[in-house]
Design an enzyme around this catalytic site. Sequence first.
Site, PDB file in Angstrom:
ATOM      1  CB  CYS A   1      48.735  40.544  43.235  1.00  0.00           C
ATOM      2  SG  CYS A   1      48.080  41.623  44.523  1.00  0.00           S
TER       3      CYS A   1
ATOM      4  CB  CYS B   1      45.531  39.770  44.928  1.00  0.00           C
ATOM      5  SG  CYS B   1      45.903  41.445  44.395  1.00  0.00           S
ATOM      6  CG  ASP B   2      45.944  35.958  43.949  1.00  0.00           C
ATOM      7  OD1 ASP B   2      44.732  36.153  44.140  1.00  0.00           O
ATOM      8  OD2 ASP B   2      46.516  36.254  42.894  1.00  0.00           O
TER       9      ASP B   2
END
Length: 339
Positions: free
Chosen positions: A152, A155-156
């Site tokens: 992701c 997300c990261d």
Amino acid sequence: MRRWPSRLGFHERREFRVSHHKVIIIGTGPAGYTAAIYASRANLAPLVFEGAQPGGQLTITTEVENFPGFREGILGPSLMDEMRAQAERFGTEIRSETVLRADVAATPKRVATDKGEYTCDALIIATGASAKWMGIGKDEALSRTGGGVSACATCDGFFFRGKEIAVVGGGDTAVEEATFLTKFASKVTLIHRRDQLRASKAMQERAFANPKLQVRWNAVVEDIATRTQTLATGETVEKISALHLKDTVTGALDELAVEGLFVAIGHQPNTHLFAGQLPMDAAGYLQVVPGTTRTPVAGVFACGDVQDHQYRQAITAAGSGCMAAIDAERWLGEQGLGA
């Protein structure tokens, strides 16, 4: 006492006691827990089955910095623990059972787990989706330990600021994530097993025009090299240091030094329980009435990543979990089955 038909594998030769509940929720990610919180506060006394991966995909995520309310960020497992405790605070019953079969067309709906059999008036499906990994083992393992592998970018991506990273894939998702990651990384290498991408031409043109992004054609990841890193806490972790690549045309092997790897070869919605019972799109995601969480089967609702192939974020999953509980509460009221 009742007998269930054998067409779905339920017991038929012996009598058994079936536990009935107003609402059953399958799944315990952000969607499932949020649905449970709202359903509990509506006095619907939901029963939740956590399944094989309690807490969902966030339990394999280290830092979560984009979920509102945690200005310093929070560990994925810790966020799920908080959501679970909040749901239990309002009376949610959570069982460590995996649903094996479901009959969503029955009245009441029927659910069989590895430990028991249940019926419910309303069913909320929050089984999520699972990232597809490359099948080499290390990619999924390192994603669980904060080793520099993720599925992701949204997300990261922030954690790879100024680093050289790679993205595996060739479709719209891979190209979109590779382009997005150039906002953080010093260099992004898109690795694709063929000599042309599947992504749309417009998306490819944007990617090819980005000076921080390059494509490695006809290549697959054979292995991941790691190095041991000591954290400030004194703990040691294995961090990605390079990829061992194989040319799909010549078979030649070489190494690409990177500090991060994003696997963008797709997600698989966890919908096998409902095959042939609920409509799905071509990729297997459950279909709901636009603007709601209602499926075409009355009393059955779907929320979170199991019906969302576009956003797949913890906050959007939680939002749809709220919607599912409200939709279920209203439907129960319409049927005269409310609290």
